[in-house]
Design a protein around this motif. Structure first.
Motif, PDB file in Angstrom:
ATOM      1  N   UNK A 146       0.837  -1.204   0.000  1.00 24.78           N
ATOM      2  CA  UNK A 146       0.000   0.000   0.000  1.00 24.78           C
ATOM      3  C   UNK A 146       0.870   1.252   0.000  1.00 24.78           C
ATOM      4  N   UNK A 147       1.930   1.244   0.805  1.00 25.64           N
ATOM      5  CA  UNK A 147       2.829   2.398   0.841  1.00 25.64           C
ATOM      6  C   UNK A 147       3.429   2.666  -0.539  1.00 25.64           C
ATOM      7  N   UNK A 148       3.830   1.595  -1.229  1.00 29.37           N
ATOM      8  CA  UNK A 148       4.418   1.750  -2.561  1.00 29.37           C
ATOM      9  C   UNK A 148       3.387   2.329  -3.536  1.00 29.37           C
ATOM     10  N   UNK A 149       2.179   1.798  -3.507  1.00 30.12           N
ATOM     11  CA  UNK A 149       1.134   2.326  -4.390  1.00 30.12           C
ATOM     12  C   UNK A 149       0.914   3.810  -4.139  1.00 30.12           C
ATOM     13  N   UNK A 150       0.903   4.199  -2.877  1.00 30.01           N
ATOM     14  CA  UNK A 150       0.617   5.585  -2.545  1.00 30.01           C
ATOM     15  C   UNK A 150       1.807   6.497  -2.824  1.00 30.01           C
ATOM     16  N   UNK A 151       3.013   5.968  -2.676  1.00 33.10           N
ATOM     17  CA  UNK A 151       4.197   6.785  -2.914  1.00 33.10           C
ATOM     18  C   UNK A 151       4.479   6.979  -4.400  1.00 33.10           C
ATOM     19  N   UNK A 152       4.240   5.935  -5.184  1.00 32.51           N
ATOM     20  CA  UNK A 152       4.677   5.947  -6.583  1.00 32.51           C
ATOM     21  C   UNK A 152       3.561   6.123  -7.608  1.00 32.51           C
ATOM     22  N   UNK A 153       2.338   5.834  -7.212  1.00 33.39           N
ATOM     23  CA  UNK A 153       1.291   5.726  -8.235  1.00 33.39           C
ATOM     24  C   UNK A 153      -0.012   6.438  -7.863  1.00 33.39           C
ATOM     25  N   UNK A 154      -0.002   7.283  -6.834  1.00 38.87           N
ATOM     26  CA  UNK A 154      -1.272   7.821  -6.366  1.00 38.87           C
ATOM     27  C   UNK A 154      -1.608   9.152  -7.027  1.00 38.87           C
ATOM     28  N   UNK A 155      -2.900   9.377  -7.232  1.00 32.78           N
ATOM     29  CA  UNK A 155      -3.407  10.649  -7.712  1.00 32.78           C
ATOM     30  C   UNK A 155      -4.758  10.887  -7.059  1.00 32.78           C
TER      31      UNK A 155
END
Length: 250
Positions: free
Chosen positions: A232-241
């Motif tokens: 989840x951290x990776x998704x939010x750090x790298x891919x979130x909008x």
């Protein structure tokens, strides 16, 4: 198609689950086709009688006494909905109507659920109309569904929702975590879970390092709380909008 053959909580890569072809009433282990017509909602027809008569026969609240919630993900799958209510000791007796929803589309929430899938979240889609389902919930069902959605906030939906005629006072579960972006920085659209996870892994060496190389690896590994939190951290750090505004701000 057997709408109850599996559910995404049991088989995460089937998310969002088996969706009906049209409107119906979830009655325990059955999905009864519902014909939406003009006039009073309780007079819509299901199982050879009015839906009001069917609900009364089953001891349920009438249509006019129910809350309307637009489902953008697995809540539109009768099997998933039945499993959620079963887990909270609530009877699954729910009219589900196909609706045209203007300005909203199913996107992808920037978190991994405890069941192992990357779930949907509504995104703003100006000028578009999505075919989604409206759940008609009594007070107990609404309270139970709220408990199953800790990563979302239930809000009034600003978009137009049409089921035969426009509906007022419709809710939607808005994501707390933002949405996953595509390669152009725009919110991704919901696809099959297997294709979604495959594309996320392909795009992120960090995610592959933590979760493995295949969708099956991903599901197996994110069952671990620590791995899931890091994914989840990776998704939010790298891919979130952002998702755009789908509900009014209070």
């Amino acid at each position: 198609m057997d709408l109850f053959a599996d559910d995404p909580m049991a088989r995460p890569l089937t998310y969002p689950g088996r969706l009906p072809a049209g409107s119906g009433v979830l009655v325990d282990h059955a999905y009864v086709p519902l014909r939406v017509e003009g006039g009073e909602q309780d007079r819509w027809r299901a199982d050879g009688v009015s839906v009001g008569a069917l609900l009364a026969r089953e001891g349920g609240a009438p249509m006019r006494g129910r809350h309307r919630v637009v489902a953008v993900g697995s809540n539109a799958a009768p099997g998933q909905l039945r499993a959620k209510f079963r887990d909270h000791g609530v009877r699954p007796l729910v009219p589900m109507t196909a609706a045209d929803v203007t300005g909203v589309a199913p996107g992808v929430s920037a978190h991994v659920s405890r069941w192992g899938y990357v779930p949907a979240a509504p995104i703003a889609a100006p000028g578009e109309t999505s075919r989604l389902f409206v759940l008609w919930l009594d007070e107990e069902q609404l309270a139970a569904l709220d408990l199953t959605e800790p990563n979302y906030v239930r809000r009034r939906l600003a978009a137009q929702v049409v089921v035969g005629a426009p509906l007022k006072g419709v809710f939607v579960y808005e994501g707390r975590h933002g949405c996953v972006a595509d390669g152009n920085g725009r919110p991704r659209r919901l696809t099959s879970q297997r294709a979604l996870v495959r594309s996320l892994l392909d795009a992120s060496p960090s995610l592959r390092h933590v979760c493995g190389d295949t969708p099956e690896d991903f599901v197996d590994n994110v069952r671990d709380d620590t791995v899931r939190a890091e994914a989840t951290r990776i998704l939010q750090a790298d891919h979130r909008t952002g998702a755009g505004r789908v509900g009014p701000r209070e």
